[in-house]
Write a protein that holds these residues in place. Structure first.
Motif, PDB file in Angstrom:
ATOM      1  N   GLN A   1      38.238  11.570  14.030  1.00 35.05           N
ATOM      2  CA  GLN A   1      38.590  10.487  14.940  1.00 35.05           C
ATOM      3  C   GLN A   1      38.404   9.125  14.276  1.00 35.05           C
ATOM      4  O   GLN A   1      39.237   8.229  14.419  1.00 35.05           O
ATOM      5  N   THR A   2      37.299   8.983  13.549  1.00 40.34           N
ATOM      6  CA  THR A   2      37.052   7.710  12.865  1.00 40.34           C
ATOM      7  C   THR A   2      38.116   7.466  11.790  1.00 40.34           C
ATOM      8  O   THR A   2      38.634   6.357  11.671  1.00 40.34           O
ATOM      9  N   ALA A   3      38.462   8.513  11.039  1.00 45.48           N
ATOM     10  CA  ALA A   3      39.501   8.356  10.010  1.00 45.48           C
ATOM     11  C   ALA A   3      40.823   7.926  10.642  1.00 45.48           C
ATOM     12  O   ALA A   3      41.530   7.056  10.116  1.00 45.48           O
ATOM     13  N   LEU A   4      41.135   8.530  11.801  1.00 41.22           N
ATOM     14  CA  LEU A   4      42.378   8.174  12.501  1.00 41.22           C
ATOM     15  C   LEU A   4      42.375   6.703  12.932  1.00 41.22           C
ATOM     16  O   LEU A   4      43.389   6.007  12.802  1.00 41.22           O
ATOM     17  N   GLU A   5      41.230   6.234  13.416  1.00 38.71           N
ATOM     18  CA  GLU A   5      41.166   4.835  13.863  1.00 38.71           C
ATOM     19  C   GLU A   5      41.124   3.863  12.685  1.00 38.71           C
ATOM     20  O   GLU A   5      41.643   2.752  12.771  1.00 38.71           O
ATOM     21  N   MET A   6      40.509   4.292  11.596  1.00 34.82           N
ATOM     22  CA  MET A   6      40.457   3.428  10.399  1.00 34.82           C
ATOM     23  C   MET A   6      41.859   3.161   9.848  1.00 34.82           C
ATOM     24  O   MET A   6      42.221   2.021   9.546  1.00 34.82           O
ATOM     25  N   CYS A   7      42.655   4.222   9.705  1.00 33.35           N
ATOM     26  CA  CYS A   7      43.981   4.024   9.095  1.00 33.35           C
ATOM     27  C   CYS A   7      44.897   3.245  10.028  1.00 33.35           C
ATOM     28  O   CYS A   7      45.671   2.386   9.588  1.00 33.35           O
ATOM     29  N   GLU A   8      44.760   3.502  11.332  1.00 34.91           N
ATOM     30  CA  GLU A   8      45.567   2.761  12.300  1.00 34.91           C
ATOM     31  C   GLU A   8      45.162   1.284  12.300  1.00 34.91           C
ATOM     32  O   GLU A   8      46.013   0.384  12.275  1.00 34.91           O
ATOM     33  N   GLY A   9      43.851   1.064  12.285  1.00 27.29           N
ATOM     34  CA  GLY A   9      43.328  -0.309  12.346  1.00 27.29           C
ATOM     35  C   GLY A   9      43.791  -1.160  11.177  1.00 27.29           C
ATOM     36  O   GLY A   9      44.275  -2.284  11.355  1.00 27.29           O
ATOM     37  N   ILE A  10      43.673  -0.618   9.977  1.00 30.10           N
ATOM     38  CA  ILE A  10      44.027  -1.426   8.804  1.00 30.10           C
ATOM     39  C   ILE A  10      45.537  -1.622   8.737  1.00 30.10           C
ATOM     40  O   ILE A  10      46.009  -2.710   8.384  1.00 30.10           O
ATOM     41  N   ALA A  11      46.306  -0.604   9.097  1.00 34.96           N
ATOM     42  CA  ALA A  11      47.769  -0.734   9.047  1.00 34.96           C
ATOM     43  C   ALA A  11      48.223  -1.826  10.013  1.00 34.96           C
ATOM     44  O   ALA A  11      49.040  -2.677   9.670  1.00 34.96           O
ATOM     45  N   LYS A  12      47.675  -1.812  11.225  1.00 38.82           N
ATOM     46  CA  LYS A  12      48.109  -2.783  12.237  1.00 38.82           C
ATOM     47  C   LYS A  12      47.651  -4.193  11.892  1.00 38.82           C
ATOM     48  O   LYS A  12      48.420  -5.142  11.977  1.00 38.82           O
ATOM     49  N   SER A  13      46.376  -4.319  11.486  1.00 35.35           N
ATOM     50  CA  SER A  13      45.888  -5.681  11.241  1.00 35.35           C
ATOM     51  C   SER A  13      46.542  -6.277   9.996  1.00 35.35           C
ATOM     52  O   SER A  13      46.751  -7.480   9.917  1.00 35.35           O
ATOM     53  N   ALA A  14      46.873  -5.446   9.020  1.00 35.03           N
ATOM     54  CA  ALA A  14      47.500  -5.976   7.802  1.00 35.03           C
ATOM     55  C   ALA A  14      49.019  -5.974   7.926  1.00 35.03           C
ATOM     56  O   ALA A  14      49.703  -6.397   7.002  1.00 35.03           O
TER      57      ALA A  14
ATOM     58  N   ILE B   1      40.504  12.146   5.576  1.00 39.57           N
ATOM     59  CA  ILE B   1      41.467  11.139   5.140  1.00 39.57           C
ATOM     60  C   ILE B   1      42.558  11.027   6.199  1.00 39.57           C
ATOM     61  O   ILE B   1      43.197  12.019   6.559  1.00 39.57           O
ATOM     62  N   GLY B   2      42.736   9.813   6.704  1.00 38.76           N
ATOM     63  CA  GLY B   2      43.744   9.582   7.741  1.00 38.76           C
ATOM     64  C   GLY B   2      44.896   8.766   7.198  1.00 38.76           C
ATOM     65  O   GLY B   2      44.720   7.936   6.295  1.00 38.76           O
ATOM     66  N   ILE B   3      46.084   9.024   7.732  1.00 40.99           N
ATOM     67  CA  ILE B   3      47.262   8.249   7.332  1.00 40.99           C
ATOM     68  C   ILE B   3      48.027   7.826   8.578  1.00 40.99           C
ATOM     69  O   ILE B   3      48.206   8.614   9.512  1.00 40.99           O
ATOM     70  N   TYR B   4      48.402   6.545   8.600  1.00 37.27           N
ATOM     71  CA  TYR B   4      49.102   5.991   9.755  1.00 37.27           C
ATOM     72  C   TYR B   4      50.388   5.320   9.296  1.00 37.27           C
ATOM     73  O   TYR B   4      50.416   4.616   8.279  1.00 37.27           O
ATOM     74  N   GLY B   5      51.458   5.546  10.049  1.00 35.32           N
ATOM     75  CA  GLY B   5      52.730   4.876   9.765  1.00 35.32           C
ATOM     76  C   GLY B   5      53.631   5.054  10.969  1.00 35.32           C
ATOM     77  O   GLY B   5      53.223   5.645  11.980  1.00 35.32           O
ATOM     78  N   GLU B   6      54.848   4.579  10.838  1.00 35.73           N
ATOM     79  CA  GLU B   6      55.781   4.652  11.969  1.00 35.73           C
ATOM     80  C   GLU B   6      55.948   6.095  12.441  1.00 35.73           C
ATOM     81  O   GLU B   6      56.076   6.362  13.623  1.00 35.73           O
TER      82      GLU B   6
END
Lengths: 420, 420
Positions: free
Chosen positions: B330-343, B371-376
């Motif tokens: 869960q933390t990995a999921l929020e980390m990748c989402e957080g950095i992608a959105k804020s940056a 390891i989490g990955i976030y994208g469209e």
């Protein structure tokens, strides 16, 4: 007593494996007070091995071989050493029993060629192997000593420690003791120039420098009849080196890297560090977090490659970036202040520069780096022009930043190698 | 043509450093079709070095020395080789100019003893050094070749590739041509098992695997009368290897690292990446920013060691950290989402784990990494348990993250080596 180490194995000559056995043996022999003047690597070829044994026995008192004791046909070290000394290989019952037991215990099948591993040079001291099948041997022949050890490092090291060390301790007339001092801030040639007088005509104790990207280690070594006396001999020498090199000596010992030293100081003082990196791109944070336990003193790091992120994450002013550029003293000053304040850290470091190979101009060449440091008692940025390729510029920048943080935490002056 | 490699340096005989130069040179010489029958290590002692040169030149056609080209008094390799061949060392203006320029550029002081580095054996082919001060040399003497190279591996390798390789290619009958395929995702033994049939009974062309922390490179080499023919021979072999290993083959060539491949893909697609790292502590960002030009595709990185910074910089929910812990899917999921959105990046990567050696429990052992990955089109996190020490766990984590970003950017499936 002088040693030569001969590693046997075609895989070494093809570059498939690294000769770590030679590193281990050299270290241990040096600690025992023996000199190693040559290391040789030769393939699994009896003629060339015999030639290597001949040369080694002419220039050394003792020869250690590693490798070539396996069960297969190309493993011929033991047989070649025996032949070189004019000895037969005879069955060693103890070795055979041990090998049989080992296979029984594993519940696996002992192939015929494992019996070969129990044939040892006649009259030799047999070294049993508690971590593998191959026995080793010590052959004393014509005032020379031949020590035959297996190739796999775990077997070789165990056999050396369990059997060879006790044997060699009966042969040594004294001990060697070393201390290592680690220096950062002045290059190898400058450091050596300063230590020139001490290094000239040295015999016992000795000083040996070793340089690595801006950092220099000095190994001080004394030979004496026992460790206490050797340590005593090193005290005045170490004192002199410390006097000459001053506070550029940051640490002690083989594993005392700059980042480790910094983490220890920060932890002891209860200080927290935060980093803001542009051209080093995370290298500084990576170095600090290499150290286990760095979470106590490392608060956070920001890698801000774009101007936008420098503004957003670090609060660098748009005006500053426009007026002075991203690679400027002013930007470095705002980066370190920004990260320290936002992370509520005691020390903030900001690095901005041009690592290359592209991006340089006459005014701002590749290698130009500004490093800023912010804390309760400091807000400064220094200008450097580092040489080398992209990796080197980044490495030197990160090392310099570590040293700046160390100096600030200890309350000592910065080394002014900067160019204002 | 048979080679001997002589490494010069007392630090090698004391076991302070590992002779990786011999490994590199042995590999390259073997690829070029030359034999290496002996490697020797000798200290910074001119008499013993001369003795080593005599023995080497009797049993080899060509001798390569590494080390002992520094500015200090104990650096005597060049002088000893010259003396052995009956040559004087004379000033090489080009080398002196280059060294002076190097110091000028750094704005640092060139000490007197650096001039020594510009004195080269008369009549030799001078090898300029683009990564350090010491020049190298090729001395052809009495039908033998002596190639003198610096000791620091980065300088030695660059000089070998830039100057020695072209020289040696004129000495070999026929040419050797190689292509390198780079694989990530399946281990060496698995990869070799898959290629077993192809590798058995190979003679020309050959496949040589080389493994390094989860990554395997395969060097395909053909020997032929000219490059065109050699290339032709490699086409069907490369096709077969690619068929067998599929999309775990990510790249091509000696310098085609995973991070370089990723940067190329992202740049081509106009995508931006942002990273949020906990246990890797900046290593992922450092790897990406190693690549010159990465500023086009790398937006920013956050190194968030503390929970507080995970909340502040990445917007991870306090509740998530409390309920699942910092090392959780869960933390990995929020980390990748957080950095992608804020940056405002196209891809966000989040890494959280336990690098060790401390901090492990039965439930969450050392080596556990999410390891989490976030994208469209993606929001996923995978669970891994990596083996090895702190450095290895961090390295494997960063490499796996790079491969995940590569796969997402290319629109190919993730390799599911994860353990859910």
């Amino acid at each position: 007593m002088n040693f030569e180490i001969i590693a046997v194995g075609t895989e070494l000559l093809l570059g498939q494996i690294v000769n770590t056995n030679a590193v281990y043996l050299s270290q241990r022999l040096s600690e025992l007070g023996f000199n190693v003047y040559f290391q040789t690597v030769v393939g699994d070829n009896p003629d060339r091995l015999k030639e290597a044994l001949r040369i080694a026995s002419e220039r050394a008192d003792a020869v250690i071989t590693t490798g070539g004791l396996g069960p297969t046909n190309d493993d011929l070290t033991k047989e070649t050493v025996a032949e070189f000394c004019g000895l037969e290989c005879v069955l060693c019952e103890e070795s055979l029993e041990r090998i049989k037991k080992r296979f029984n215990k594993q519940g696996s099948y002992m192939s015929e060629n494992n019996i070969k591993q129990a044939y040892m040079p006649e009259g030799s001291i047999i070294l049993q192997n508690n971590h593998g099948t191959a026995s080793g041997a010590v052959v004393e022949h014509n005032d020379k000593i031949f020590i035959v050890l297996p190739g796999p490092p775990s077997e070789m090291k165990a056999m050396f420690e369990e059997s060879v060390m006790p044997y060699l301790k009966t042969k040594t007339d004294g001990v060697i003791h070393s201390v290592t001092l680690r220096e950062f801030g002045i290059g190898e040639s400058q450091a050596e120039e300063k230590l020139k007088e001490l290094m000239e005509n040295q015999s016992n104790p000795t000083i040996a420098p070793y340089a690595k990207t801006g950092e220099v280690t000095f190994r001080l070594t004394a030979k004496a009849e026992n460790v206490e006396k050797a340590k005593e001999m090193l005290v005045p020498l170490e004192k002199k080196v410390r006097e000459i090199l001053g506070d550029t000596i940051y640490g002690y010992g083989d594993n005392g890297s700059l980042q480790k030293t910094l983490c220890e100081i920060l932890t002891e003082k209860g200080m927290k560090l935060a980093t803001a990196e542009s051209c080093t791109g995370g290298l500084l944070a990576k170095k600090i977090t290499e150290i286990s336990g760095s979470s106590v003193c490392f608060e956070c790091g920001a890698v801000t490659y774009s101007n936008e992120q420098k503004i957003r994450l670090l609060g660098v002013k748009e005006e500053t970036l426009k007026k002075y550029g991203a690679v400027s003293k002013q930007t470095a000053l705002e980066m370190c202040e920004g990260i320290a304040k936002s992370a509520n850290a005691d020390i903030g470091i900001g690095i901005t520069g041009i690592a290359g190979p592209g991006g340089g101009t006459d005014e701002k060449p590749v290698g130009l780096v500004y490093i800023g440091i912010y804390g309760e008692k400091v807000h400064k940025a220094f200008r450097f022009v580092f040489s080398g390729d992209r990796d080197m510029v980044r490495e030197r920048s990160a090392m310099t930043a570590l040293d700046m943080a160390r100096r600030y935490a200890l309350g000592i002056d910065f080394v002014d190698n900067s160019q204002k």
